[in-house]
Write a protein that holds these residues in place. Structure first.
Motif, PDB file in Angstrom:
ATOM      1  N   MET A  12      -8.368  11.768  10.292  1.00 48.38           N
ATOM      2  CA  MET A  12      -9.144  11.196   9.683  1.00 48.38           C
ATOM      3  C   MET A  12     -10.708  11.486  10.250  1.00 48.38           C
ATOM      4  SD  MET A  12      -7.775   7.135   9.648  1.00 48.38           S
ATOM      5  CE  MET A  12      -9.208   6.678   8.968  1.00 48.38           C
ATOM      6  N   PRO A  13     -11.650  11.842   9.487  1.00 50.55           N
ATOM      7  CA  PRO A  13     -12.991  12.352   9.860  1.00 50.55           C
ATOM      8  C   PRO A  13     -13.571  11.505  11.010  1.00 50.55           C
ATOM      9  CG  PRO A  13     -12.747  12.591   7.481  1.00 50.55           C
ATOM     10  CD  PRO A  13     -11.696  11.694   7.935  1.00 50.55           C
ATOM     11  N   ASN A  14     -14.019  12.004  12.081  1.00 45.73           N
ATOM     12  CA  ASN A  14     -14.981  11.246  13.140  1.00 45.73           C
ATOM     13  C   ASN A  14     -14.067  10.195  13.735  1.00 45.73           C
ATOM     14  OD1 ASN A  14     -17.155  13.119  12.360  1.00 45.73           O
ATOM     15  ND2 ASN A  14     -17.504  11.448  10.740  1.00 45.73           N
ATOM     16  N   GLN A  15     -12.828  10.314  13.534  1.00 45.53           N
ATOM     17  CA  GLN A  15     -11.948   9.382  14.168  1.00 45.53           C
ATOM     18  C   GLN A  15     -10.898   9.823  15.199  1.00 45.53           C
ATOM     19  OE1 GLN A  15     -11.164   5.524  12.309  1.00 45.53           O
ATOM     20  NE2 GLN A  15     -12.422   5.785  10.719  1.00 45.53           N
ATOM     21  N   THR A  16     -10.175   9.031  15.744  1.00 41.16           N
ATOM     22  CA  THR A  16      -9.129   9.835  16.762  1.00 41.16           C
ATOM     23  C   THR A  16      -7.661   9.390  16.134  1.00 41.16           C
ATOM     24  OG1 THR A  16      -8.928   7.966  18.114  1.00 41.16           O
ATOM     25  CG2 THR A  16     -10.548   9.541  18.982  1.00 41.16           C
ATOM     26  N   PHE A  17      -7.468   9.085  14.703  1.00 37.49           N
ATOM     27  CA  PHE A  17      -6.494   8.501  14.209  1.00 37.49           C
ATOM     28  C   PHE A  17      -5.989   9.487  12.932  1.00 37.49           C
ATOM     29  CE2 PHE A  17      -8.409   4.477  15.788  1.00 37.49           C
ATOM     30  CZ  PHE A  17      -7.166   4.127  16.830  1.00 37.49           C
ATOM     31  N   HIS A  18      -4.642   9.392  12.795  1.00 36.08           N
ATOM     32  CA  HIS A  18      -4.296  10.104  11.780  1.00 36.08           C
ATOM     33  C   HIS A  18      -4.522   9.502  10.450  1.00 36.08           C
ATOM     34  CE1 HIS A  18      -1.926  13.325  13.389  1.00 36.08           C
ATOM     35  NE2 HIS A  18      -1.286  12.592  14.196  1.00 36.08           N
ATOM     36  N   ASP A  19      -4.655   9.992   9.246  1.00 33.92           N
ATOM     37  CA  ASP A  19      -4.642   9.712   8.078  1.00 33.92           C
ATOM     38  C   ASP A  19      -3.279   9.585   7.463  1.00 33.92           C
ATOM     39  OD1 ASP A  19      -5.176   8.451   5.509  1.00 33.92           O
ATOM     40  OD2 ASP A  19      -6.672  10.042   4.834  1.00 33.92           O
ATOM     41  N   ILE A  20      -2.483   8.683   7.504  1.00 30.60           N
ATOM     42  CA  ILE A  20      -1.194   8.901   6.864  1.00 30.60           C
ATOM     43  C   ILE A  20      -0.619   7.988   5.838  1.00 30.60           C
ATOM     44  CG2 ILE A  20       1.387   8.533   7.781  1.00 30.60           C
ATOM     45  CD1 ILE A  20       0.355   8.481  10.658  1.00 30.60           C
ATOM     46  N   THR A  21      -0.181   8.456   4.808  1.00 30.08           N
ATOM     47  CA  THR A  21       0.108   7.706   3.531  1.00 30.08           C
ATOM     48  C   THR A  21       1.850   7.841   3.600  1.00 30.08           C
ATOM     49  OG1 THR A  21      -1.957   8.721   2.420  1.00 30.08           O
ATOM     50  CG2 THR A  21      -0.021   7.973   1.157  1.00 30.08           C
ATOM     51  N   LEU A  22       2.337   6.773   3.261  1.00 26.47           N
ATOM     52  CA  LEU A  22       3.722   6.489   2.967  1.00 26.47           C
ATOM     53  C   LEU A  22       4.175   6.347   1.536  1.00 26.47           C
ATOM     54  CD1 LEU A  22       4.245   3.758   5.858  1.00 26.47           C
ATOM     55  CD2 LEU A  22       4.240   6.301   6.175  1.00 26.47           C
ATOM     56  N   ASN A  23       5.290   6.781   1.124  1.00 20.80           N
ATOM     57  CA  ASN A  23       5.878   6.515   0.124  1.00 20.80           C
ATOM     58  C   ASN A  23       6.579   5.064   0.120  1.00 20.80           C
ATOM     59  OD1 ASN A  23       5.770   8.189  -2.187  1.00 20.80           O
ATOM     60  ND2 ASN A  23       6.948   9.965  -1.106  1.00 20.80           N
ATOM     61  N   LEU A  24       6.246   4.096  -0.400  1.00 21.21           N
ATOM     62  CA  LEU A  24       6.797   2.654  -0.150  1.00 21.21           C
ATOM     63  C   LEU A  24       8.231   2.742  -0.668  1.00 21.21           C
ATOM     64  CD1 LEU A  24       4.257   0.067  -1.631  1.00 21.21           C
ATOM     65  CD2 LEU A  24       5.542   0.087   0.881  1.00 21.21           C
ATOM     66  N   ALA A  25       9.153   2.159   0.403  1.00 23.25           N
ATOM     67  CA  ALA A  25      10.633   2.110  -0.033  1.00 23.25           C
ATOM     68  C   ALA A  25      10.715   1.054  -1.186  1.00 23.25           C
ATOM     69  CB  ALA A  25      11.186   1.717   1.328  1.00 23.25           C
ATOM     70  N   THR A  26      10.250   0.117  -1.266  1.00 23.28           N
ATOM     71  CA  THR A  26      10.419  -0.914  -2.588  1.00 23.28           C
ATOM     72  C   THR A  26       9.668  -0.483  -3.764  1.00 23.28           C
ATOM     73  OG1 THR A  26      10.750  -2.720  -0.819  1.00 23.28           O
ATOM     74  CG2 THR A  26      10.341  -3.127  -3.112  1.00 23.28           C
ATOM     75  N   ASN A  27      10.378  -0.465  -4.692  1.00 24.20           N
ATOM     76  CA  ASN A  27       9.794  -0.255  -6.073  1.00 24.20           C
ATOM     77  C   ASN A  27       9.291  -1.321  -6.631  1.00 24.20           C
ATOM     78  OD1 ASN A  27       9.055   0.810  -8.752  1.00 24.20           O
ATOM     79  ND2 ASN A  27      11.022   1.968  -9.072  1.00 24.20           N
ATOM     80  N   PHE A  28       8.393  -1.945  -6.834  1.00 20.88           N
ATOM     81  CA  PHE A  28       7.948  -3.083  -7.083  1.00 20.88           C
ATOM     82  C   PHE A  28       7.564  -3.216  -8.545  1.00 20.88           C
ATOM     83  CE2 PHE A  28       6.495  -3.178  -2.815  1.00 20.88           C
ATOM     84  CZ  PHE A  28       6.373  -4.618  -2.342  1.00 20.88           C
ATOM     85  N   SER A  29       7.791  -2.200  -9.332  1.00 19.34           N
ATOM     86  CA  SER A  29       7.721  -2.427 -10.820  1.00 19.34           C
ATOM     87  C   SER A  29       8.875  -2.666 -11.455  1.00 19.34           C
ATOM     88  CB  SER A  29       7.502  -0.751 -11.362  1.00 19.34           C
ATOM     89  OG  SER A  29       8.750   0.072 -11.003  1.00 19.34           O
ATOM     90  N   ASN A  30      10.072  -2.763 -10.601  1.00 18.87           N
ATOM     91  CA  ASN A  30      11.504  -3.328 -11.140  1.00 18.87           C
ATOM     92  C   ASN A  30      12.076  -4.260 -10.392  1.00 18.87           C
ATOM     93  OD1 ASN A  30      12.415  -1.382  -9.445  1.00 18.87           O
ATOM     94  ND2 ASN A  30      13.669  -0.170 -10.766  1.00 18.87           N
ATOM     95  N   LEU A  31      11.314  -4.897  -9.437  1.00 24.98           N
ATOM     96  CA  LEU A  31      11.962  -5.961  -8.549  1.00 24.98           C
ATOM     97  C   LEU A  31      12.655  -7.098  -9.127  1.00 24.98           C
ATOM     98  CD1 LEU A  31      11.792  -5.958  -5.495  1.00 24.98           C
ATOM     99  CD2 LEU A  31       9.910  -7.489  -5.458  1.00 24.98           C
ATOM    100  N   SER A  32      13.912  -7.307  -8.984  1.00 26.76           N
ATOM    101  CA  SER A  32      14.663  -8.225  -9.454  1.00 26.76           C
ATOM    102  C   SER A  32      15.006  -9.249  -8.607  1.00 26.76           C
ATOM    103  CB  SER A  32      15.912  -7.724 -10.384  1.00 26.76           C
ATOM    104  OG  SER A  32      15.521  -6.801 -11.226  1.00 26.76           O
TER     105      SER A  32
END
Length: 278
Positions: A234-254
């Motif tokens: 992350m610019p000017n910060q001491t942390f990672h910029d981390i993106t996750l693939n969500l495990a739950t598919n909310f488009s077909n949640l039953s």
């Protein structure tokens, strides 16, 4: 009745023709081995096809019951798995969780009746409420991962604050890196979520699983949230910029599972007491 008689009288030549054709067809099949075998094979093929269509239609009609049965089975397996994990935590060999701690999580299966994913703050409605033991604050998971937390209930329905909510935070842990962070949705794509507060000096691998940590009283530890898709500083910060693939598919949640932590009130009361004494 008179109209039916008139119809047969008007169509008598056509009806006679059809009967004679059927009679000829019968004689051909019964007097010729070749045509008899051809008819037998053809009729069997079409009968088998019709039977296959019928079975497919019956299976499709029974999918709702099959899905409900699978959801109940998953509920039972979730309870057994969580109990096993709580009984054998990552701790010194001499440590053993007591029975109340190991049995603290209870799962209730519910069907999703409404679900949004297109807003910055999304909610889910399920068909279980206070009459089924559901209370605000309970965690909600799917067969594949974290879903959210119960917001409000009435007797027969509950509304869940989805993890796809700009203000909802989940205490999370990288499995391989063994680092604790916070999962938070950035409001853009319902397939992805951000993992915050992971130091840029800690190694993070693409594909690493992110699960619920033991630092919360809402979810059992080890429930999958997602997997690391990308890592960047992350610019000017001491942390990672981390993106996750969500495990739950909310488009077909039953179906979902509402998680009751039987010791949650006891834990939170004690922690609140300590905070007030600071």
């Amino acid at each position: 009745m008179g109209e039916l008689v008139d119809f047969f009288l008007r169509s008598r030549h056509f009806i006679l023709f059809v009967l004679l054709e059927v009679l000829c067809f019968y004689f051909i099949i019964n007097t010729s081995n070749y045509w008899s075998a051809t008819y037998f094979n053809t009729s069997n093929r079409y009968a088998a096809q019709v039977l296959a269509w019928s079975n497919a239609a019956n299976e499709y009609a029974n999918l709702r019951k099959v899905n409900a049965d699978l959801a109940l089975e998953n509920q039972r397996l979730n309870a057994q798995l969580t109990k096993a994990l709580q009984s054998r935590p990552e701790a010194p060999a001499e440590y053993r969780a007591d029975s109340a701690f190991a049995d603290r999580f209870k799962f209730t299966v519910a069907k999703v009746v409404d679900n949004t994913t297109q807003f910055a703050n999304n909610y889910i409605t399920i068909d279980k409420g206070s009459d089924d033991g559901i209370r605000p604050g309970m965690g909600v998971i799917s067969p594949t991962g974290v879903v959210g937390k119960v917001r409000v209930c009435n007797h027969h329905f509950s509304v869940i604050t989805s993890i796809l909510h700009s203000e909802y935070l989940v205490s999370s842990q990288l499995v391989k890196a063994n680092e604790i962070g916070t999962a938070k949705w950035d409001g853009s794509d319902p397939r992805f979520i951000k993992l915050l507060d992971i130091s840029r000096y800690k190694p993070v691998s693409k594909g690493d699983s992110v699960v619920t940590s033991g630092h919360n009283s809402t979810f059992p530890p080890g429930i999958l949230i997602g997997r690391v898709l990308s890592v960047a500083p992350m610019p000017n910060q001491t942390f990672h910029d981390i993106t996750l693939n969500l495990a739950t598919n909310f488009s077909n949640l039953s179906f979902v599972y509402v998680v009751e932590n039987r010791l949650q009130a006891e834990q939170e009361q004690l922690e609140k007491q300590v905070d007030n004494e600071k």
